[in-house]
Design a protein around this motif. Structure first.
Motif, PDB file in Angstrom:
ATOM      1  N   ARG A   1      13.351  21.859 -52.579  1.00 16.41           N
ATOM      2  CA  ARG A   1      12.134  21.206 -52.093  1.00 16.41           C
ATOM      3  C   ARG A   1      12.447  20.354 -50.852  1.00 16.41           C
ATOM      4  O   ARG A   1      11.742  20.411 -49.855  1.00 16.41           O
ATOM      5  CB  ARG A   1      11.515  20.340 -53.179  1.00 16.41           C
ATOM      6  CG  ARG A   1      10.282  19.561 -52.731  1.00 16.41           C
ATOM      7  CD  ARG A   1       9.878  18.491 -53.731  1.00 16.41           C
ATOM      8  NE  ARG A   1       9.625  19.039 -55.045  1.00 16.41           N
ATOM      9  CZ  ARG A   1       8.502  19.656 -55.405  1.00 16.41           C
ATOM     10  NH1 ARG A   1       7.526  19.787 -54.545  1.00 16.41           N
ATOM     11  NH2 ARG A   1       8.365  20.117 -56.620  1.00 16.41           N
TER      12      ARG A   1
ATOM     13  N   VAL B   1       4.803  24.796 -51.096  1.00 17.30           N
ATOM     14  CA  VAL B   1       5.261  23.980 -52.225  1.00 17.30           C
ATOM     15  C   VAL B   1       4.496  24.219 -53.530  1.00 17.30           C
ATOM     16  O   VAL B   1       5.107  24.119 -54.604  1.00 17.30           O
ATOM     17  CB  VAL B   1       5.334  22.487 -51.846  1.00 17.30           C
ATOM     18  CG1 VAL B   1       3.979  21.808 -51.897  1.00 17.30           C
ATOM     19  CG2 VAL B   1       6.341  21.768 -52.723  1.00 17.30           C
TER      20      VAL B   1
ATOM     21  N   ASP C   1       6.436  24.574 -56.997  1.00 19.88           N
ATOM     22  CA  ASP C   1       6.050  23.763 -58.157  1.00 19.88           C
ATOM     23  C   ASP C   1       5.739  24.632 -59.372  1.00 19.88           C
ATOM     24  O   ASP C   1       6.112  24.292 -60.496  1.00 19.88           O
ATOM     25  CB  ASP C   1       4.836  22.886 -57.822  1.00 19.88           C
ATOM     26  CG  ASP C   1       5.175  21.748 -56.880  1.00 19.88           C
ATOM     27  OD1 ASP C   1       6.371  21.433 -56.702  1.00 19.88           O
ATOM     28  OD2 ASP C   1       4.230  21.166 -56.309  1.00 19.88           O
TER      29      ASP C   1
END
Length: 161
Positions: free
Chosen positions: A130, A146, A150
């Motif tokens: 990340r 992202v 996630d």
């Protein structure tokens, strides 16, 4: 996955009729962002060496005992596994399909890595991924990608303590 399965399914359902307004809207929505998503995928590809280097360096910094024990073999595996996650997240973003990521990588990843690796160490590498993405991509590109990372992390943590 809009580009293949969903479009094929919508086309089959529309056999002999026109697309409904909702179906047409889904196709338009998918198509509108495609150029931008492909551009992001290309940016990810260009940034991949720097992102992977960030992960490897961070893993050895966070878990220094791994270097003398496993060294270059471990580094190679971290690079390989991290590249798979990054590439599948990018492809899932282009396809706008969280399900593609979960089906093609995340469930397998959790099953295999939890049996051969310390899940805490894997989580360190995913958090470093990340960071590497945030550092090497634009804010807009990061924000597009992202949610898929996630989703992968969320799936990885199912049943992991």
């Amino acid at each position: 996955m809009m580009i293949n399965q969903e479009f094929k399914s919508m086309s089959s359902r529309a056999d002999g009729r026109y697309f409904t307004a909702l179906e047409a809207e889904r196709i338009i929505k998918y198509g509108q962002g495609l150029r931008s998503r492909l551009s992001t995928m290309q940016a990810i590809e260009r940034a991949e060496p720097a992102i992977l280097a960030h992960v490897v360096e961070g893993v050895f910094r966070s878990i220094p005992e791994l270097r003398p024990n496993r060294g270059s073999v471990f580094e190679e595996k971290v690079r390989r596994d991290t590249a798979h996650v990054l590439r599948y997240c990018a492809l899932s973003y282009v396809l706008l399909s969280r399900e593609f990521l979960l089906d093609k990588l995340s469930v397998w990843y959790r099953t295999i890595l939890c049996s051969v690796a310390n899940p805490k160490n894997v989580m360190i590498s995913l958090e470093l991924l990340r960071e590497g993405i945030a550092t090497n991509l634009s804010k807009t590109q990061f924000e597009g990608l992202v949610p898929y990372l996630d989703a992968h992390i969320e799936e990885f943590t199912v049943g992991v303590e």
